[in-house]
Enzyme design. Structure first.
Site, PDB file in Angstrom:
ATOM      1  N   TRP A  32       0.851  -1.201   0.000  1.00  0.00           N
ATOM      2  CA  TRP A  32       0.000   0.000   0.000  1.00  0.00           C
ATOM      3  C   TRP A  32       0.885   1.248   0.000  1.00  0.00           C
ATOM      4  CZ3 TRP A  32      -2.974  -4.157   0.830  1.00  0.00           C
ATOM      5  CH2 TRP A  32      -4.353  -4.059   0.632  1.00  0.00           C
ATOM      6  N   TRP A  34       0.713   4.725   1.078  1.00  0.00           N
ATOM      7  CA  TRP A  34       1.142   5.546   2.230  1.00  0.00           C
ATOM      8  C   TRP A  34       1.626   4.692   3.394  1.00  0.00           C
ATOM      9  CZ3 TRP A  34      -2.506   8.954   5.701  1.00  0.00           C
ATOM     10  CH2 TRP A  34      -3.677   8.279   6.042  1.00  0.00           C
ATOM     11  N   ASP A  35       1.119   3.455   3.460  1.00  0.00           N
ATOM     12  CA  ASP A  35       1.659   2.527   4.464  1.00  0.00           C
ATOM     13  C   ASP A  35       3.154   2.318   4.226  1.00  0.00           C
ATOM     14  OD1 ASP A  35      -1.305   1.679   4.079  1.00  0.00           O
ATOM     15  OD2 ASP A  35      -0.710   0.694   5.950  1.00  0.00           O
ATOM     16  N   TYR A  80      -7.740 -11.138   0.125  1.00  0.00           N
ATOM     17  CA  TYR A  80      -8.155  -9.730  -0.013  1.00  0.00           C
ATOM     18  C   TYR A  80      -9.131  -9.562  -1.177  1.00  0.00           C
ATOM     19  CZ  TYR A  80      -8.016  -4.669  -0.528  1.00  0.00           C
ATOM     20  OH  TYR A  80      -8.371  -3.343  -0.619  1.00  0.00           O
ATOM     21  N   GLN A 100      -2.972   7.439  -3.251  1.00  0.00           N
ATOM     22  CA  GLN A 100      -3.237   7.539  -1.807  1.00  0.00           C
ATOM     23  C   GLN A 100      -2.545   8.788  -1.292  1.00  0.00           C
ATOM     24  OE1 GLN A 100      -2.262   3.864   0.312  1.00  0.00           O
ATOM     25  NE2 GLN A 100      -4.281   3.878   1.237  1.00  0.00           N
ATOM     26  N   GLY A 160      -7.306   7.379   2.013  1.00  0.00           N
ATOM     27  CA  GLY A 160      -6.724   6.575   3.082  1.00  0.00           C
ATOM     28  C   GLY A 160      -7.622   6.539   4.311  1.00  0.00           C
ATOM     29  N   ASP A 162     -10.983   5.717   4.665  1.00  0.00           N
ATOM     30  CA  ASP A 162     -12.058   5.125   3.870  1.00  0.00           C
ATOM     31  C   ASP A 162     -13.493   5.504   4.245  1.00  0.00           C
ATOM     32  OD1 ASP A 162      -9.647   3.881   3.318  1.00  0.00           O
ATOM     33  OD2 ASP A 162     -10.457   1.857   3.340  1.00  0.00           O
ATOM     34  N   ARG A 194     -15.388  -2.102  10.819  1.00  0.00           N
ATOM     35  CA  ARG A 194     -15.147  -1.939   9.377  1.00  0.00           C
ATOM     36  C   ARG A 194     -16.301  -1.150   8.729  1.00  0.00           C
ATOM     37  NH1 ARG A 194     -10.491  -2.559   6.924  1.00  0.00           N
ATOM     38  NH2 ARG A 194     -11.636  -3.058   5.042  1.00  0.00           N
ATOM     39  N   TRP A 349     -12.401   4.752  10.439  1.00  0.00           N
ATOM     40  CA  TRP A 349     -12.099   6.190  10.398  1.00  0.00           C
ATOM     41  C   TRP A 349     -13.229   7.050  10.954  1.00  0.00           C
ATOM     42  CZ3 TRP A 349      -7.357   8.150   9.623  1.00  0.00           C
ATOM     43  CH2 TRP A 349      -6.392   7.275   9.080  1.00  0.00           C
ATOM     44  N   GLU A 392      -3.628  -1.865  14.146  1.00  0.00           N
ATOM     45  CA  GLU A 392      -3.834  -0.918  13.031  1.00  0.00           C
ATOM     46  C   GLU A 392      -4.362   0.425  13.555  1.00  0.00           C
ATOM     47  OE1 GLU A 392      -6.673  -2.478  10.252  1.00  0.00           O
ATOM     48  OE2 GLU A 392      -6.439  -0.825   8.820  1.00  0.00           O
TER      49      GLU A 392
HETATM   50  C1  DGY Z   1      -9.275  -1.640   2.443  1.00  0.00           C
HETATM   51  O1  DGY Z   1      -9.377  -2.575   1.650  1.00  0.00           O
HETATM   52  O2  DGY Z   1      -9.931  -1.544   3.479  1.00  0.00           O
HETATM   53  C2  DGY Z   1      -8.276  -0.617   2.205  1.00  0.00           C
HETATM   54  O3  DGY Z   1      -8.330   0.405   3.130  1.00  0.00           O
HETATM   55  C3  DGY Z   1      -8.320  -0.067   0.825  1.00  0.00           C
HETATM   56  O4  DGY Z   1      -7.237   0.764   0.669  1.00  0.00           O
END
Ligand code: DGY
Length: 419
Positions: A32, A34-35, A80, A100, A160, A162, A194, A349, A392
């Site tokens: 990713w 910015w990570d 993913y 990002q 970033g 979300d 989430r 977020w 995280e």
């Molecule tokens: C996710 O899949 O949750 C990520 O944040 C996408 O960048």
């Protein structure tokens, strides 16, 4: 202290996939943008050569037009969704078609300041900075074709941040996808930490829209149903452009686009107060489709202080605001103001605390002579680390670790700022 240090270093090593670092295994199994920029800074405390490699691997995914993608799919993974098949994008490597927050140049400046191998530093910067200049030029060219000084973002994933409340209205105008899909994030993390399905349906519509538009910059600028002037991206881009120019000057990097970058900085300085609300006394993102400010108060507004974009009288207002904000949850600084009805202290977020954001905000207040806020953020970040480890993000009231565990950027920020 030394136990924490060795755990943080160990986390970077277990997330090292051979030159790039995944944010955490399973939940985010790729590179990713910015990570990786933040993680590179963490690698400086382990192995400087490996740290520069992280950024080289990011640049390996760069598009012809200069864009550094938000995810580079270096290898396949079935943990993913949505993966490279859904995005259908990338050039030299499979990637997403958005970017990002562009903090990589700022991280490189931080890395340069702590580098002990000066020869390595110089050779790596000489090799990589021109690509980063191209990246910044891409932001200004493709995302601000009318030279407003305020670039636009096309997807909440690009921010970033979300599921920030700041995107709710803009995202509501996006249609939902009409195909069935299986989320994989919920195999790794509780659903109450989430985004909701209604948000994912729209995230995916946008991914499809980019593909159907053949990733054409003009078509997307004209027709994208989601177009936001994101205060976070705008401020981080401004700061990173300043940092990039500093590095180029320091290391004698020539590039025909440097002068233009200086002009872009001025445009942003002139435009930034369009994103200030007299009503809330705060900086906000703006929906570029409806031209309305997204009046939610999120930690992204403090990025103007981090960027040095905030005039002294506004910095004073934001200092008082940050102080109240910091004291209204058990730990600081909640990503959404706790007095908001949209505040959810555990949901990604919409309330939780992110240590890399704390660090950036702390830097801003530190350099505005408001060090007491920086100290509070640092203290709380240490307390969260001690209580819950390298997660995280963190529940703003209970301090519980949320999202993925053994998280690379949390480890990197701990090494650089907390330990
Ligand atoms: C996710 O899949 O949750 C990520 O944040 C996408 O960048």
């Amino acid at each position: 202290l030394s136990t924490y240090q060795s755990t943080a270093k160990e986390i970077l090593k277990i997330n090292d996939f051979g030159g790039y670092t995944v944010p955490t295994k399973g939940l985010y199994p790729f590179q990713w943008n910015w990570d990786s920029a933040i993680t590179a800074l963490g690698w400086m405390y382990v192995d400087e050569k490996r740290a520069w490699k992280e950024i080289e691997m990011l640049i390996a995914g760069q598009w012809q037009n200069g864009m550094l993608p938000h995810i580079i799919f270096h290898q396949e993974s079935d943990t993913y969704f949505p993966g490279p098949d859904v995005w259908g994008a990338g050039e030299k490597l499979h990637s997403t078609s958005i970017s990002q927050p562009p903090i990589v140049a700022s991280m490189m400046l931080e890395m340069a300041a702590i580098a002990t191998d000066k020869q390595l530093l110089e050779s790596k910067l000489k090799a990589m900075l021109p690509a980063i200049v191209d990246y910044h030029l891409w932001w200004y060219r493709d995302r601000d074709p009318q030279n407003t000084g305020l670039v636009v973002s096309y997807h909440p994933w690009e921010s970033g941040m979300d599921n920030s409340p700041a995107w709710d209205d803009a995202l509501a105008a996006v249609p939902q996808v009409d195909w069935a899909y299986q989320r994989r994030d919920l195999n790794h993390v509780d659903s109450d930490q989430r985004p909701h399905k209604s948000q994912y349906d729209r995230y995916l519509y946008l991914v499809d829209f980019f593909k159907k538009s053949n990733f054409d910059a003009q078509i997307i600028y004209q027709d994208c149903p989601y177009k936001v002037q994101d205060i976070g991206i705008i401020a981080m881009l401004y700061k990173a452009t300043l940092d990039l120019l500093t590095l180029c000057q320091q290391f004698n990097i020539e590039h025909p686009g440097l002068e233009q970058l200086s002009t872009e900085l001025k445009l942003t300085e002139q435009a930034i107060d369009q994103l200030w609300s007299d009503e809330t006394q705060f900086y906000h993102s703006r929906n570029a489709v409806t031209h309305e400010l997204c009046l939610d108060q999120t930690s992204a507004g403090f990025m103007t202080v981090y960027a040095g974009l905030c005039a002294p009288e506004k910095t004073q207002i934001l200092t008082e605001c940050a102080q109240k904000w910091a004291n209204s949850s058990q730990y600081s600084l909640a990503s959404t103001i706790p007095s908001s009805e949209k505040y959810e202290p555990q949901r990604y977020w919409r309330g939780p605390i992110w240590l890399h954001i704390n660090w950036m905000i702390a830097q801003g207040f530190e350099s505005s002579n408001q060090g007491f806020i920086a100290e509070k953020l640092q203290q709380d970040a240490r307390a969260l680390l001690e209580k819950s480890g390298f997660f995280e993000y963190f529940h703003a009231d209970s301090g519980q670790g949320c999202g993925g565990d053994n998280f690379s950027w949390t480890a990197a920020i701990a090494l650089h700022w907390l330990l």
